[in-house]
Design an enzyme around this catalytic site. Structure first.
Site, PDB file in Angstrom:
ATOM      1  N   ASP A  16       0.968  -1.224   0.131  1.00 59.86           N
ATOM      2  CA  ASP A  16       0.066  -0.002  -0.076  1.00 59.86           C
ATOM      3  C   ASP A  16       0.955   1.389  -0.005  1.00 59.86           C
ATOM      4  O   ASP A  16       2.036   1.328   0.537  1.00 59.86           O
ATOM      5  CB  ASP A  16      -0.883   0.172   1.201  1.00 59.86           C
ATOM      6  CG  ASP A  16      -1.952   0.885   0.927  1.00 59.86           C
ATOM      7  OD1 ASP A  16      -2.177   1.306  -0.105  1.00 59.86           O
ATOM      8  OD2 ASP A  16      -2.569   1.274   2.025  1.00 59.86           O
ATOM      9  N   ARG A  20       0.095   7.614  -2.828  1.00 65.28           N
ATOM     10  CA  ARG A  20       0.548   8.933  -2.218  1.00 65.28           C
ATOM     11  C   ARG A  20       1.945   9.022  -2.290  1.00 65.28           C
ATOM     12  O   ARG A  20       2.184  10.280  -2.447  1.00 65.28           O
ATOM     13  CB  ARG A  20       0.421   8.394  -0.455  1.00 65.28           C
ATOM     14  CG  ARG A  20      -0.897   8.692   0.131  1.00 65.28           C
ATOM     15  CD  ARG A  20      -1.095   8.135   1.224  1.00 65.28           C
ATOM     16  NE  ARG A  20      -1.352   6.658   1.149  1.00 65.28           N
ATOM     17  CZ  ARG A  20      -1.212   5.796   2.235  1.00 65.28           C
ATOM     18  NH1 ARG A  20      -1.113   6.211   3.310  1.00 65.28           N
ATOM     19  NH2 ARG A  20      -1.494   4.547   1.855  1.00 65.28           N
ATOM     20  N   ARG A  29      -1.091   9.027 -10.123  1.00 68.10           N
ATOM     21  CA  ARG A  29      -1.136   7.901  -9.167  1.00 68.10           C
ATOM     22  C   ARG A  29      -0.507   6.611  -9.959  1.00 68.10           C
ATOM     23  O   ARG A  29       0.189   5.928  -9.399  1.00 68.10           O
ATOM     24  CB  ARG A  29      -2.353   7.614  -8.788  1.00 68.10           C
ATOM     25  CG  ARG A  29      -3.031   8.522  -8.081  1.00 68.10           C
ATOM     26  CD  ARG A  29      -4.409   8.223  -7.623  1.00 68.10           C
ATOM     27  NE  ARG A  29      -4.400   6.820  -6.824  1.00 68.10           N
ATOM     28  CZ  ARG A  29      -4.222   6.616  -5.470  1.00 68.10           C
ATOM     29  NH1 ARG A  29      -4.124   7.819  -4.758  1.00 68.10           N
ATOM     30  NH2 ARG A  29      -4.388   5.521  -5.027  1.00 68.10           N
ATOM     31  N   HIS A  33       2.410   3.515  -9.203  1.00 64.89           N
ATOM     32  CA  HIS A  33       2.121   1.931  -9.126  1.00 64.89           C
ATOM     33  C   HIS A  33       3.180   1.438  -9.933  1.00 64.89           C
ATOM     34  O   HIS A  33       3.677   0.236  -9.852  1.00 64.89           O
ATOM     35  CB  HIS A  33       0.667   1.728  -9.789  1.00 64.89           C
ATOM     36  CG  HIS A  33      -0.673   2.134  -9.168  1.00 64.89           C
ATOM     37  ND1 HIS A  33      -0.645   1.713  -7.895  1.00 64.89           N
ATOM     38  CD2 HIS A  33      -1.617   2.669  -9.581  1.00 64.89           C
ATOM     39  CE1 HIS A  33      -1.813   2.204  -7.441  1.00 64.89           C
ATOM     40  NE2 HIS A  33      -2.376   2.851  -8.423  1.00 64.89           N
ATOM     41  N   GLU A  63     -12.376  -4.441  -4.016  1.00 62.08           N
ATOM     42  CA  GLU A  63     -12.890  -3.322  -3.870  1.00 62.08           C
ATOM     43  C   GLU A  63     -12.084  -2.179  -4.690  1.00 62.08           C
ATOM     44  O   GLU A  63     -12.726  -1.375  -4.998  1.00 62.08           O
ATOM     45  CB  GLU A  63     -12.587  -2.818  -2.178  1.00 62.08           C
ATOM     46  CG  GLU A  63     -13.558  -3.748  -1.247  1.00 62.08           C
ATOM     47  CD  GLU A  63     -13.056  -5.300  -1.196  1.00 62.08           C
ATOM     48  OE1 GLU A  63     -11.961  -5.597  -1.236  1.00 62.08           O
ATOM     49  OE2 GLU A  63     -14.021  -5.943  -1.148  1.00 62.08           O
ATOM     50  N   TRP A  65     -12.130  -2.044  -7.802  1.00 61.91           N
ATOM     51  CA  TRP A  65     -12.700  -1.930  -8.913  1.00 61.91           C
ATOM     52  C   TRP A  65     -13.431  -0.321  -8.681  1.00 61.91           C
ATOM     53  O   TRP A  65     -13.892   0.158  -9.704  1.00 61.91           O
ATOM     54  CB  TRP A  65     -13.838  -2.610  -9.162  1.00 61.91           C
ATOM     55  CG  TRP A  65     -13.186  -4.106  -9.251  1.00 61.91           C
ATOM     56  CD1 TRP A  65     -13.223  -5.243  -8.902  1.00 61.91           C
ATOM     57  CD2 TRP A  65     -12.735  -4.407 -10.891  1.00 61.91           C
ATOM     58  NE1 TRP A  65     -12.617  -6.272  -9.503  1.00 61.91           N
ATOM     59  CE2 TRP A  65     -12.194  -5.787 -10.858  1.00 61.91           C
ATOM     60  CE3 TRP A  65     -12.530  -3.874 -12.275  1.00 61.91           C
ATOM     61  CZ2 TRP A  65     -11.817  -6.333 -12.002  1.00 61.91           C
ATOM     62  CZ3 TRP A  65     -11.930  -4.375 -13.332  1.00 61.91           C
ATOM     63  CH2 TRP A  65     -11.430  -5.572 -13.005  1.00 61.91           C
ATOM     64  N   LEU A 127      11.156 -20.202  -5.181  1.00 62.55           N
ATOM     65  CA  LEU A 127      10.434 -19.530  -4.674  1.00 62.55           C
ATOM     66  C   LEU A 127       8.917 -19.600  -5.052  1.00 62.55           C
ATOM     67  O   LEU A 127       8.895 -19.543  -6.343  1.00 62.55           O
ATOM     68  CB  LEU A 127      10.850 -18.021  -4.570  1.00 62.55           C
ATOM     69  CG  LEU A 127       9.927 -16.863  -3.932  1.00 62.55           C
ATOM     70  CD1 LEU A 127       9.817 -17.017  -2.352  1.00 62.55           C
ATOM     71  CD2 LEU A 127      10.458 -15.422  -4.514  1.00 62.55           C
ATOM     72  N   ARG A 177       2.193  -4.971   6.097  1.00 63.80           N
ATOM     73  CA  ARG A 177       1.445  -3.805   5.171  1.00 63.80           C
ATOM     74  C   ARG A 177       2.268  -2.430   5.296  1.00 63.80           C
ATOM     75  O   ARG A 177       2.685  -2.181   6.280  1.00 63.80           O
ATOM     76  CB  ARG A 177       0.243  -3.742   6.019  1.00 63.80           C
ATOM     77  CG  ARG A 177      -0.814  -2.536   5.238  1.00 63.80           C
ATOM     78  CD  ARG A 177      -1.847  -2.229   5.372  1.00 63.80           C
ATOM     79  NE  ARG A 177      -2.667  -1.367   4.643  1.00 63.80           N
ATOM     80  CZ  ARG A 177      -3.997  -1.477   4.049  1.00 63.80           C
ATOM     81  NH1 ARG A 177      -4.962  -2.473   4.435  1.00 63.80           N
ATOM     82  NH2 ARG A 177      -4.639  -0.524   3.116  1.00 63.80           N
ATOM     83  N   ARG A 183      -4.937  -1.682   8.936  1.00 70.07           N
ATOM     84  CA  ARG A 183      -6.123  -2.681   8.611  1.00 70.07           C
ATOM     85  C   ARG A 183      -5.675  -3.634   7.409  1.00 70.07           C
ATOM     86  O   ARG A 183      -4.702  -3.708   7.005  1.00 70.07           O
ATOM     87  CB  ARG A 183      -7.275  -1.637   8.157  1.00 70.07           C
ATOM     88  CG  ARG A 183      -7.012  -0.793   6.846  1.00 70.07           C
ATOM     89  CD  ARG A 183      -8.197  -0.002   6.746  1.00 70.07           C
ATOM     90  NE  ARG A 183      -7.805   0.858   5.377  1.00 70.07           N
ATOM     91  CZ  ARG A 183      -7.764   2.283   5.359  1.00 70.07           C
ATOM     92  NH1 ARG A 183      -7.790   2.706   7.003  1.00 70.07           N
ATOM     93  NH2 ARG A 183      -7.318   2.917   4.520  1.00 70.07           N
TER      94      ARG A 183
HETATM   95  C1  IPE Z   1      -5.414  -2.781  -0.046  1.00 76.18           C
HETATM   96  O1  IPE Z   1      -4.996  -1.335  -0.281  1.00 76.18           O
HETATM   97  C2  IPE Z   1      -5.354  -3.447  -1.588  1.00 76.18           C
HETATM   98  C3  IPE Z   1      -4.017  -3.331  -2.264  1.00 76.18           C
HETATM   99  C4  IPE Z   1      -3.001  -3.377  -1.579  1.00 76.18           C
HETATM  100  C5  IPE Z   1      -4.130  -4.057  -3.408  1.00 76.18           C
HETATM  101  P1  IPE Z   1      -6.085  -0.322  -0.627  1.00 76.18           P
HETATM  102  O2  IPE Z   1      -5.502   0.907  -0.495  1.00 76.18           O
HETATM  103  O3  IPE Z   1      -7.058  -0.619  -1.648  1.00 76.18           O
HETATM  104  O4  IPE Z   1      -6.832  -0.402   0.947  1.00 76.18           O
HETATM  105  P2  IPE Z   1      -7.740   0.894   1.574  1.00 76.18           P
HETATM  106  O5  IPE Z   1      -8.932   1.015   0.847  1.00 76.18           O
HETATM  107  O6  IPE Z   1      -7.152   1.898   2.062  1.00 76.18           O
HETATM  108  O7  IPE Z   1      -8.294  -0.006   2.815  1.00 76.18           O
HETATM  109  C1  IPE Z   2      -1.598   0.149  -3.205  1.00 80.78           C
HETATM  110  O1  IPE Z   2      -1.460   1.491  -3.397  1.00 80.78           O
HETATM  111  C2  IPE Z   2      -1.897  -0.561  -4.573  1.00 80.78           C
HETATM  112  C3  IPE Z   2      -3.125  -0.623  -4.874  1.00 80.78           C
HETATM  113  C4  IPE Z   2      -4.207  -0.768  -4.078  1.00 80.78           C
HETATM  114  C5  IPE Z   2      -3.511  -1.326  -6.166  1.00 80.78           C
HETATM  115  P1  IPE Z   2      -2.540   2.622  -3.303  1.00 80.78           P
HETATM  116  O2  IPE Z   2      -2.937   2.933  -4.662  1.00 80.78           O
HETATM  117  O3  IPE Z   2      -3.596   2.232  -2.446  1.00 80.78           O
HETATM  118  O4  IPE Z   2      -1.905   3.896  -2.552  1.00 80.78           O
HETATM  119  P2  IPE Z   2      -2.293   4.965  -1.711  1.00 80.78           P
HETATM  120  O5  IPE Z   2      -2.897   4.035  -0.373  1.00 80.78           O
HETATM  121  O6  IPE Z   2      -3.417   5.604  -2.356  1.00 80.78           O
HETATM  122  O7  IPE Z   2      -1.360   5.673  -1.186  1.00 80.78           O
HETATM  123 MG    MG Z   3      -4.123   2.465  -0.467  1.00 79.69          MG
END
Ligand code: IPE
Ligand code: IPE
Ligand code: MG
Length: 243
Positions: A16, A20, A29, A33, A63, A65, A127, A177, A183
């Site tokens: 995650d 940001r 964004r 990625h 989620e 999506w 692995l 995480r 969470r």
């Molecule tokens: C969890 O991250 C899913 C992935 C890292 C693929 P999210 O950024 O989607 O989680 P929430 O919505 O903040 O809980």
């Molecule tokens: C996690 O990074 C990757 C995916 C959920 C695909 P985020 O895209 O959720 O990054 P933040 O949480 O917005 O920084």
């Molecule tokens: Mg996120």
């Protein structure tokens, strides 16, 4: 103290913080990625090098999506591209790729890329690399229950475990995480029942070898009791000798 085995056999990661990371740099964004793929490449290599047996990563949740359409399509595109570009190298490093999630909603291009990656790496043993994509812990439990029901099998813990999407590997020892949120976000709800949890503020693109080592060192200091008492899992030295 009986430390957990120093190197966890199975590490699972909620990657995650990509968004940001990019936003802080005034980048789109999707640029975050992309950097996330770089961090993942390094992480897979490091896990192989230090003797981790299984790495499971959360790349796209059921989620996700709900995100803006251009970000969703950017992520799909990135997965297809990363598979095409990275698989030969992973293959030569002895990495076996497994796709974990609901494939039904994915495009043919992504589905084929995943199937090809799995087929190409199927005989590797160094692995196991599980990519959770369009994965949700609730989906996993429900699909496992549906599988047992369709076969007319009793719903038992063992039966469900065998029908779950990660049945080919033991449960994760360590769930990491990044990104500062504490969470689970519908990740491995069933399989993480007794995993050690580790949260870090580092954003996923910043999660390097040193950060992984720090997480593993933290894990190695934990005492895993699985419901028992400390005395049971770490008997005093004298009785340990006698045993
Ligand atoms: C969890 O991250 C899913 C992935 C890292 C693929 P999210 O950024 O989607 O989680 P929430 O919505 O903040 O809980
Ligand atoms: C996690 O990074 C990757 C995916 C959920 C695909 P985020 O895209 O959720 O990054 P933040 O949480 O917005 O920084
Ligand atoms: Mg996120």
């Amino acid at each position: 103290m009986t430390a957990a085995r120093e190197i966890p056999h199975h590490i699972a990661i909620v990657m995650d913080g990509n968004g940001r990371w990019a936003t802080k740099r005034f980048l789109p964004r999707v640029a975050g990625h992309k950097r996330g793929v770089d961090a993942l490449r390094a992480c897979v290599r490091r896990c192989g090098d230090i003797g981790v047996g299984v790495l499971t990563v959360f790349a796209f949740s059921s989620e996700n999506w709900k995100r803006p359409a251009d970000e969703v399509s950017g992520l799909m595109e990135l997965l297809a591209m990363a598979l095409a570009r990275e698989v030969p190298q992973l293959q030569s490093e002895g990495v076996r790729i497994h796709f974990v999630g609901d494939r039904t909603r994915l495009s043919d291009k992504v589905r084929n890329g995943l199937a090809q990656a799995e087929a190409m790496t199927a005989s590797n043993t160094r692995l196991i690399f599980n990519i959770c994509f369009n994965y949700g812990g609730r989906w996993d439990i429900a699909q496992a229950a549906a599988t047992l029901a369709a076969r007319g099998e009793a719903i038992t813990e063992e039966g469900l475990s065998r029908a779950m999407a990660l049945a080919h590997v033991p449960d994760p020892d360590l769930v990491i995480r990044t990104g500062g949120e504490t969470r689970i976000s519908n990740f491995l709800l069933w399989q993480a029942a007794y995993s050690e949890l580790y949260f870090t503020d580092k954003l996923w693109p910043e999660f390097d070898d040193a950060a992984l080592d720090t997480a593993i060192a933290d894990y190695a200091r934990r005492e895993r009791r699985f419901g028992r008492t400390s005395e049971q899992v770490a008997p005093p030295r004298a009785s340990r000798k006698a045993a």
